[in-house]
Motif scaffolding. Structure first.
Motif, PDB file in Angstrom:
ATOM      1  N   ARG A  72       0.834  -1.209   0.000  1.00  0.00           N
ATOM      2  CA  ARG A  72       0.000   0.000   0.000  1.00  0.00           C
ATOM      3  C   ARG A  72       0.866   1.256   0.000  1.00  0.00           C
ATOM      4  NH1 ARG A  72      -4.754  -1.381   4.406  1.00  0.00           N
ATOM      5  NH2 ARG A  72      -5.703  -3.129   3.286  1.00  0.00           N
ATOM      6  N   LEU A  73       1.704   1.371  -1.014  1.00  0.00           N
ATOM      7  CA  LEU A  73       2.552   2.548  -1.126  1.00  0.00           C
ATOM      8  C   LEU A  73       2.785   2.880  -2.593  1.00  0.00           C
ATOM      9  CD1 LEU A  73       5.660   1.615  -2.059  1.00  0.00           C
ATOM     10  CD2 LEU A  73       5.772   0.894   0.324  1.00  0.00           C
ATOM     11  N   ALA A  74       3.165   4.115  -2.804  1.00  0.00           N
ATOM     12  CA  ALA A  74       3.565   4.582  -4.133  1.00  0.00           C
ATOM     13  C   ALA A  74       4.865   5.351  -3.997  1.00  0.00           C
ATOM     14  CB  ALA A  74       2.486   5.477  -4.742  1.00  0.00           C
ATOM     15  N   VAL A  75       5.746   5.192  -4.989  1.00  0.00           N
ATOM     16  CA  VAL A  75       6.986   5.962  -5.044  1.00  0.00           C
ATOM     17  C   VAL A  75       6.855   6.922  -6.210  1.00  0.00           C
ATOM     18  CG1 VAL A  75       9.486   5.878  -5.223  1.00  0.00           C
ATOM     19  CG2 VAL A  75       8.261   4.007  -4.097  1.00  0.00           C
ATOM     20  N   ASP A  87      -5.579   9.122  -9.455  1.00  0.00           N
ATOM     21  CA  ASP A  87      -6.109   8.381 -10.600  1.00  0.00           C
ATOM     22  C   ASP A  87      -5.264   7.149 -10.901  1.00  0.00           C
ATOM     23  OD1 ASP A  87      -8.070  10.299 -10.827  1.00  0.00           O
ATOM     24  OD2 ASP A  87      -7.090  11.388 -12.469  1.00  0.00           O
ATOM     25  N   ALA A  88      -3.934   7.258 -10.717  1.00  0.00           N
ATOM     26  CA  ALA A  88      -3.034   6.158 -11.056  1.00  0.00           C
ATOM     27  C   ALA A  88      -3.236   4.950 -10.156  1.00  0.00           C
ATOM     28  CB  ALA A  88      -1.585   6.630 -10.981  1.00  0.00           C
ATOM     29  N   VAL A  89      -3.632   5.172  -8.906  1.00  0.00           N
ATOM     30  CA  VAL A  89      -3.773   4.048  -7.961  1.00  0.00           C
ATOM     31  C   VAL A  89      -5.206   3.551  -7.860  1.00  0.00           C
ATOM     32  CG1 VAL A  89      -1.794   4.911  -6.666  1.00  0.00           C
ATOM     33  CG2 VAL A  89      -4.109   5.497  -5.894  1.00  0.00           C
ATOM     34  N   GLY A  93      -7.678  -0.318  -6.624  1.00  0.00           N
ATOM     35  CA  GLY A  93      -8.516  -0.265  -5.430  1.00  0.00           C
ATOM     36  C   GLY A  93      -7.863   0.476  -4.284  1.00  0.00           C
ATOM     37  N   LEU A  94      -6.937   1.411  -4.622  1.00  0.00           N
ATOM     38  CA  LEU A  94      -6.210   2.157  -3.602  1.00  0.00           C
ATOM     39  C   LEU A  94      -6.544   3.640  -3.695  1.00  0.00           C
ATOM     40  CD1 LEU A  94      -2.774   0.334  -3.953  1.00  0.00           C
ATOM     41  CD2 LEU A  94      -4.467   0.030  -2.136  1.00  0.00           C
ATOM     42  N   TYR A  95      -6.096   4.374  -2.687  1.00  0.00           N
ATOM     43  CA  TYR A  95      -6.540   5.762  -2.536  1.00  0.00           C
ATOM     44  C   TYR A  95      -5.446   6.567  -1.854  1.00  0.00           C
ATOM     45  CZ  TYR A  95      -9.615   9.493  -0.553  1.00  0.00           C
ATOM     46  OH  TYR A  95     -10.196  10.659  -0.178  1.00  0.00           O
ATOM     47  N   LEU A 178       5.018   7.225  -0.503  1.00  0.00           N
ATOM     48  CA  LEU A 178       3.771   7.646   0.110  1.00  0.00           C
ATOM     49  C   LEU A 178       2.902   6.446   0.442  1.00  0.00           C
ATOM     50  CD1 LEU A 178       2.964  10.539  -2.395  1.00  0.00           C
ATOM     51  CD2 LEU A 178       4.140  10.727  -0.195  1.00  0.00           C
ATOM     52  N   SER A 179       2.257   6.495   1.593  1.00  0.00           N
ATOM     53  CA  SER A 179       1.356   5.414   1.976  1.00  0.00           C
ATOM     54  C   SER A 179       0.002   5.611   1.317  1.00  0.00           C
ATOM     55  CB  SER A 179       1.204   5.350   3.495  1.00  0.00           C
ATOM     56  OG  SER A 179       0.590   6.530   3.983  1.00  0.00           O
ATOM     57  N   LEU A 180      -0.622   4.499   0.979  1.00  0.00           N
ATOM     58  CA  LEU A 180      -1.944   4.503   0.359  1.00  0.00           C
ATOM     59  C   LEU A 180      -2.928   3.784   1.264  1.00  0.00           C
ATOM     60  CD1 LEU A 180      -0.799   3.462  -3.240  1.00  0.00           C
ATOM     61  CD2 LEU A 180      -1.180   5.792  -2.391  1.00  0.00           C
ATOM     62  N   ARG A 181      -4.200   3.990   0.991  1.00  0.00           N
ATOM     63  CA  ARG A 181      -5.268   3.330   1.749  1.00  0.00           C
ATOM     64  C   ARG A 181      -6.189   2.602   0.785  1.00  0.00           C
ATOM     65  NH1 ARG A 181      -6.191   5.622   7.007  1.00  0.00           N
ATOM     66  NH2 ARG A 181      -8.272   4.729   6.876  1.00  0.00           N
TER      67      ARG A 181
END
Length: 441
Positions: A72-75, A87-89, A93-95, A178-181
């Motif tokens: 649940r992260l994005a770089v 939009d990319a995540v 099913g992520l936010y 960055l953490s995602l939910r």
């Protein structure tokens, strides 16, 4: 409007961390100040150039480097537009929760530098609550990596938090983890109008004390309501003194129950109108009214001075009423819109920028609003930052001991004072620095 700006000696648009390293090494070697800049949506002049500096614009560093559903992260690079990451995540099913009103065009680098918030802060927090780690190019060109990819981690000082919100004064952020939910459920939306700000304030207090955690809780005063309705023809209650907008994304029956509880509170406090909907299209229209507050106010005058004061949630009504008293004393329009759920208000002073007297009164009103916020136990900025227009007020709020610690950190990481001079700290004008004169020669 009141932040100084000048002409840079050069503008560079790096595409990689290596490019930023080269810029900072060159700047350090020759003693040339550097002003980092993202999408330019800031409101306190923190990214304004001054004469003789290098303006380092990160908008070409716009890649989403990695998205991990498992962790649940994005770089990301700093030039990624905030909405583009969301939009990319979404397909996984992520936010990514932070949503500044300018999220259609502001960049993540700027969000990180200012620790931006947005409409959903009441439930999800601000940018710093979603940063796991950073890659930062320091003033001398060294590359620092902070943080981690793990859920937990307390090794060493929290350098990540140090750089988030530092307004480009300590280093240039070139990458963020960055953490995602999980993506939230389709929200249930509520709008309520009130005859007084006091009623609205009591609703906010009861939301907190009764344990409700809506994903959004926004407020607009009468001036904002009418300005937005004039622009959008959206049928808002033009006679209301305050309009409250709320959402719950708890999902299913939980969201329905949360909005029902909020409806009861609004009714108990004498709301003139309460309306709720689970229709996504109707909700988008209601949110558009909130997001269009700034463009709508721009139609009221040639000059706008947007303030950013956060007060304890129990003092929101006092703050809104106080802003109207400031407006009367200044003989100007002051409109208030804000994030009621966390007490972050955005009063906007409207004036004629071609009128010198009105400009003076607008500046005085701006200062009076900052003073009011501090008197009510608040802070001079909740999410927009200090920039170049609140440096004096930062010292008033923090006091001499805190400011000495701030300056010690600044001096340790940027001993030549090259990074964004004049932002956050009152210093000699950049044009007065010998290094700039020699660079221009």
């Amino acid at each position: 409007m009141f932040a100084e700006a000048g002409v840079p000696a050069a503008v560079v648009l790096p595409r990689s961390t290596a490019d930023v390293v080269a810029v900072m090494q060159t700047a350090s070697r020759h003693g040339v100040p550097v002003v980092p800049r993202g999408g330019g949506s800031g409101l306190v002049g923190a990214a304004n150039a001054v004469d003789g500096v290098i303006t380092l614009v990160t908008t070409r560093m716009d890649a989403v480097l990695e998205v991990s559903a498992t962790d649940r992260l994005a770089v990301v690079q700093p030039g990624v537009v905030t909405r583009a990451l969301r939009d990319a995540v979404a397909g996984l099913g992520l936010y990514y929760p932070p949503d500044p009103a300018s999220y259609d065009w502001c960049t993540l680098g700027g969000n990180l530098a200012m620790d931006s918030g947005g409409l959903c802060c009441v439930k999800y927090g601000v940018t710093s609550d979603h940063v796991l780690g950073l890659e930062v190019v320091l003033a001398d060109g060294r590359v620092l990596r902070t943080g981690r990819r793990t859920v937990k981690g307390v090794a060493g000082y929290d350098l990540t938090r140090l750089f988030v919100g530092s307004e480009g004064t300590l280093g240039v952020i070139t990458e963020a983890t960055l953490s995602l939910r999980p993506a939230p459920a389709t929200p249930v939306t509520l709008v309520a109008s009130f005859a007084s700000t006091a009623q609205t304030g009591r609703v906010v207090q009861r939301v907190v004390t009764e344990g409700l955690v809506p994903s959004m809780l926004e407020v607009m005063d009468r001036t904002c309501i009418r300005a937005v309705d004039d622009l959008m023809r959206s049928g808002l209650d033009r006679d209301a003194h305050a309009l409250l907008m709320a959402q719950s994304d708890a999902g299913g029956e939980a969201a329905v129950a949360e909005i029902a509880a909020l409806t009861r509170i609004c009714t108990d406090e004498g709301a003139d109108l309460v309306h709720s909907t689970d229709d996504a299209g109707e909700a988008d229209l209601l949110l558009a009214a909130r997001r269009m507050a700034w463009p709508a106010l721009q139609r009221l005058g040639s000059g706008l001075l947007l303030d950013d004061v956060a007060v304890p949630r129990g003092r929101i009504a006092d703050f809104m009423d106080g802003c109207q008293q400031v407006a009367v004393r200044a003989g100007l329009v002051v409109a208030v819109v804000g994030h009621a759920g966390d007490g972050n208000m955005h009063p906007t002073v409207v004036f004629d920028q071609t009128d010198a007297d009105q400009r003076t009164r607008a500046h005085e009103a701006f200062d009076a609003i900052l003073a009011l916020g501090l008197e009510l136990g608040g802070t001079i900025t909740g999410e927009h930052g200090v920039g170049r227009i609140k440096t004096e007020w930062l010292e008033r709020e923090l006091g001499p001991v805190s400011m000495s610690v701030h300056r010690a950190i600044k001096d340790a990481l940027d001993p030549q004072g090259l990074l964004n001079p004049g932002t956050m700290f009152r210093r000699a004008a950049v044009g007065d620095l010998p290094a700039v004169a020699s660079a221009q020669a």
